[in-house]
Design a protein around this motif. Structure first.
Motif, mmCIF file in Angstrom:
data_model
loop_
_atom_site.group_PDB
_atom_site.id
_atom_site.type_symbol
_atom_site.label_atom_id
_atom_site.label_comp_id
_atom_site.label_asym_id
_atom_site.label_seq_id
_atom_site.Cartn_x
_atom_site.Cartn_y
_atom_site.Cartn_z
ATOM 1 N N SER A 13 0.902 -1.262 -0.015
ATOM 2 C CA SER A 13 0.000 0.103 -0.147
ATOM 3 C C SER A 13 0.807 1.303 -0.093
ATOM 4 O O SER A 13 2.033 1.407 0.489
ATOM 5 C CB SER A 13 -0.872 0.125 1.193
ATOM 6 N N TYR A 14 0.490 2.315 -0.635
ATOM 7 C CA TYR A 14 0.878 3.571 -0.623
ATOM 8 C C TYR A 14 -0.104 4.244 0.537
ATOM 9 O O TYR A 14 -1.115 4.777 -0.357
ATOM 10 C CB TYR A 14 1.238 4.237 -1.812
ATOM 11 N N ASP A 15 0.270 4.678 1.588
ATOM 12 C CA ASP A 15 -0.548 5.033 2.467
ATOM 13 C C ASP A 15 -2.138 4.648 2.458
ATOM 14 O O ASP A 15 -2.076 3.435 2.408
ATOM 15 C CB ASP A 15 -0.810 6.560 2.507
ATOM 16 N N GLU A 16 -3.141 5.118 1.797
ATOM 17 C CA GLU A 16 -4.298 4.443 1.736
ATOM 18 C C GLU A 16 -4.500 3.723 0.513
ATOM 19 O O GLU A 16 -5.634 2.820 0.193
ATOM 20 C CB GLU A 16 -5.667 5.658 1.826
ATOM 21 N N VAL A 17 -3.663 3.941 -0.654
ATOM 22 C CA VAL A 17 -4.038 3.293 -1.971
ATOM 23 C C VAL A 17 -3.407 1.869 -1.855
ATOM 24 O O VAL A 17 -2.006 1.733 -1.462
ATOM 25 C CB VAL A 17 -3.273 4.289 -2.953
ATOM 26 N N LYS A 18 -4.167 0.968 -1.826
ATOM 27 C CA LYS A 18 -3.807 -0.545 -2.084
ATOM 28 C C LYS A 18 -3.428 -0.773 -3.570
ATOM 29 O O LYS A 18 -4.052 -1.008 -4.357
ATOM 30 C CB LYS A 18 -4.924 -1.374 -1.698
ATOM 31 N N ALA A 19 -2.020 -0.892 -3.670
ATOM 32 C CA ALA A 19 -1.558 -1.285 -4.904
ATOM 33 C C ALA A 19 -1.367 -2.658 -5.268
ATOM 34 O O ALA A 19 -1.818 -3.096 -6.252
ATOM 35 C CB ALA A 19 0.019 -0.432 -5.195
ATOM 36 N N LEU A 20 -1.061 -3.543 -4.429
ATOM 37 C CA LEU A 20 -0.989 -5.022 -4.499
ATOM 38 C C LEU A 20 -1.640 -5.729 -3.464
ATOM 39 O O LEU A 20 -1.404 -5.320 -2.258
ATOM 40 C CB LEU A 20 0.471 -5.450 -4.513
ATOM 41 N N GLY A 37 -2.406 -5.517 -17.701
ATOM 42 C CA GLY A 37 -3.435 -4.836 -16.671
ATOM 43 C C GLY A 37 -3.679 -3.600 -16.916
ATOM 44 O O GLY A 37 -2.757 -2.719 -17.428
ATOM 45 N N PRO A 38 -4.866 -3.250 -16.508
ATOM 46 C CA PRO A 38 -5.072 -1.612 -16.866
ATOM 47 C C PRO A 38 -4.169 -0.546 -16.053
ATOM 48 O O PRO A 38 -3.751 -0.931 -15.143
ATOM 49 C CB PRO A 38 -6.563 -1.476 -16.259
ATOM 50 N N ASN A 39 -4.428 0.592 -16.351
ATOM 51 C CA ASN A 39 -3.667 1.581 -15.390
ATOM 52 C C ASN A 39 -3.747 1.673 -13.961
ATOM 53 O O ASN A 39 -5.040 1.450 -13.693
ATOM 54 C CB ASN A 39 -4.134 3.110 -16.068
ATOM 55 N N GLY A 40 -2.931 1.579 -13.383
ATOM 56 C CA GLY A 40 -3.182 1.479 -11.979
ATOM 57 C C GLY A 40 -3.443 -0.002 -11.442
ATOM 58 O O GLY A 40 -3.613 -0.267 -10.140
ATOM 59 N N ALA A 41 -3.265 -0.754 -12.201
ATOM 60 C CA ALA A 41 -3.260 -2.286 -11.699
ATOM 61 C C ALA A 41 -2.247 -2.772 -10.827
ATOM 62 O O ALA A 41 -2.584 -3.659 -10.032
ATOM 63 C CB ALA A 41 -3.127 -3.197 -12.930
ATOM 64 N N GLY A 42 -1.257 -2.137 -10.922
ATOM 65 C CA GLY A 42 -0.273 -2.615 -9.822
ATOM 66 C C GLY A 42 1.015 -3.149 -10.744
ATOM 67 O O GLY A 42 2.230 -3.685 -9.891
ATOM 68 N N LYS A 43 1.206 -2.999 -11.816
ATOM 69 C CA LYS A 43 2.251 -3.500 -12.700
ATOM 70 C C LYS A 43 3.507 -3.093 -12.240
ATOM 71 O O LYS A 43 4.478 -3.843 -12.019
ATOM 72 C CB LYS A 43 1.892 -3.491 -14.027
ATOM 73 N N THR A 44 3.933 -1.807 -12.117
ATOM 74 C CA THR A 44 5.132 -1.102 -11.777
ATOM 75 C C THR A 44 5.444 -1.523 -10.633
ATOM 76 O O THR A 44 6.561 -1.777 -9.973
ATOM 77 C CB THR A 44 5.063 0.404 -12.269
ATOM 78 N N THR A 45 4.513 -1.479 -9.804
ATOM 79 C CA THR A 45 4.977 -1.838 -8.241
ATOM 80 C C THR A 45 5.257 -3.080 -8.218
ATOM 81 O O THR A 45 6.384 -3.342 -7.409
ATOM 82 C CB THR A 45 3.701 -1.597 -7.607
ATOM 83 N N CYS A 46 4.659 -3.966 -8.722
ATOM 84 C CA CYS A 46 4.856 -5.379 -8.400
ATOM 85 C C CYS A 46 6.460 -5.559 -9.184
ATOM 86 O O CYS A 46 7.488 -5.989 -8.508
ATOM 87 C CB CYS A 46 4.211 -6.255 -9.664
ATOM 88 N N PRO A 83 13.676 -0.072 -16.295
ATOM 89 C CA PRO A 83 12.473 0.629 -16.099
ATOM 90 C C PRO A 83 11.826 1.250 -17.079
ATOM 91 O O PRO A 83 12.178 1.361 -18.211
ATOM 92 C CB PRO A 83 13.067 1.478 -15.008
ATOM 93 N N GLU A 84 10.454 1.733 -16.905
ATOM 94 C CA GLU A 84 9.622 2.363 -17.714
ATOM 95 C C GLU A 84 10.301 3.844 -18.227
ATOM 96 O O GLU A 84 10.473 3.906 -19.277
ATOM 97 C CB GLU A 84 8.253 2.524 -17.106
ATOM 98 N N SER A 85 10.614 4.510 -17.165
ATOM 99 C CA SER A 85 11.320 5.692 -17.423
ATOM 100 C C SER A 85 12.741 5.531 -17.037
ATOM 101 O O SER A 85 13.438 5.397 -15.987
ATOM 102 C CB SER A 85 11.049 6.883 -16.514
ATOM 103 N N THR A 192 3.249 -4.794 -20.020
ATOM 104 C CA THR A 192 2.982 -4.013 -20.909
ATOM 105 C C THR A 192 1.255 -3.694 -20.784
ATOM 106 O O THR A 192 0.571 -4.419 -20.749
ATOM 107 C CB THR A 192 3.162 -4.810 -22.368
ATOM 108 N N HIS A 193 1.161 -2.676 -21.799
ATOM 109 C CA HIS A 193 -0.424 -2.128 -22.209
ATOM 110 C C HIS A 193 -0.723 -2.806 -23.230
ATOM 111 O O HIS A 193 -1.829 -2.849 -23.740
ATOM 112 C CB HIS A 193 -0.370 -0.731 -22.048
ATOM 113 N N MET A 194 0.402 -3.198 -24.128
ATOM 114 C CA MET A 194 0.295 -3.333 -25.544
ATOM 115 C C MET A 194 -0.177 -4.858 -25.618
ATOM 116 O O MET A 194 0.836 -5.689 -25.820
ATOM 117 C CB MET A 194 1.415 -3.125 -26.464
#
Ligand code: ATP
Length: 251
Positions: A13-20, A37-46, A83-85, A192-194
């Motif tokens: 979690s990032y504070d209240e946001v549950k990412a995974l 997964g869609p935007n915000g699904a938790g891919k980058t966090t994973c 990484p992505e960036s 990937t989103h693609m």
């Protein structure tokens, strides 16, 4: 068959946001595995948790049976990460960065020289060997980062959105590198989103949504699971499975 990468009940979690929220994954040797997964699904966090850039709140991760909390150096030696960036040191030349990456990974000099020559050729960066990273285009920086992640020949190559910003020749080169890694029984794990790219490139995918694994498998398995029919694309399967999860959440 033992998994090269195993995530068990991973929470973040990032504070209240549950990412995974209790993510489970198993990736095997010799496969190209896609995390979609869609935007915000938790891919980058994973991905960031796997490579050690973020700490999970709960759960366990192993690479080739190695626990990073017990054997951090052995664990990191098995991984290459893009990484992505991409953020590379602007003050080094392409060649200097690759030498540096190879040296910290203890690649023997002669092997390092051969790998640098080979990756500069594959990524069409030979002319930029002595160019400062500051002076590279975005796509060239990405390709340099990929060469740097590959320089120690990792068992597990992890990439966040690897094809975005890469020209068609570069994409072709990357696909060839992935296929060669599979031939050598190494593993590629990418987010990937693609979905068309994932469908073409990956042997198996995991569809994640709101920090959970909705489904894992090859396209045939996912078509059966989603009851979308024999000719359904990964996009159709993805929309059906993530839509079902959205509906379950509303009920
Ligand atoms: P995308 O496809 O848009 O790149 P993603 O699947 O990679 O998304 P993440 O970046 O892992 O998703 O984000 C998962 C959730 O965690 C989102 O709700 C996001 O807003 C949140 N999040 C990510 N990073 C942070 C952060 N540093 N601080 C707070 N919340 C964050």
């Amino acid at each position: 068959m033992p998994a090269i990468l195993q995530l068990v009940d991973v929470w973040k979690s990032y504070d209240e946001v549950k990412a995974l929220c209790g993510l489970n994954l198993e990736v095997f040797r010799g496969e190209i595995f896609g995390l979609v997964g869609p935007n915000g699904a938790g891919k980058t966090t994973c991905l960031k948790i796997i490579v050690g850039l973020l700490k999970m709140d709960k759960g366990s991760i192993m690479v080739n049976g190695i626990d990073p909390t017990i054997h951090p150096y052995e664990y990191k030696r098995l991984i290459g990460y893009v990484p992505e960036s991409v953020s590379l040191p602007d003050y080094l030349t392409v060649e200097e960065l690759l030498i540096y990456s190879g040296k910290i990974r203890k690649v023997p000099n002669e092997v390092l020289k051969q790998r640098i020559d080979s990756y500069l050729k594959i990524f069409d960066l030979e002319e930029k060997r002595k160019t400062l990273i500051l002076q590279l285009s975005r796509g060239m920086k990405q390709k340099t980062a990929m060469a740097s992640a590959l320089i120690h020949d990792p068992d597990l190559l992890i990439l966040d959105e690897p094809l975005i910003g890469i020209d068609p020749a570069g994409q072709h080169a990357i696909k060839q590198i992935f296929n060669k890694r599979v031939e050598e029984n190494k593993t590629v794990f990418l987010s990937t989103h693609m979905l068309d790219t994932a469908e073409r490139m990956c042997n198996r995918v995991a569809i994640i949504h709101k920090g959970k694994n909705v489904a894992t498998g090859d396209l045939r398995h996912l078509r059966r699971l989603s009851e979308t029919g024999e000719d359904a694309t990964l996009e159709e399967v993805f929309l059906k499975l993530t839509e079902e999860t959205r509906m379950e959440k509303k009920e």
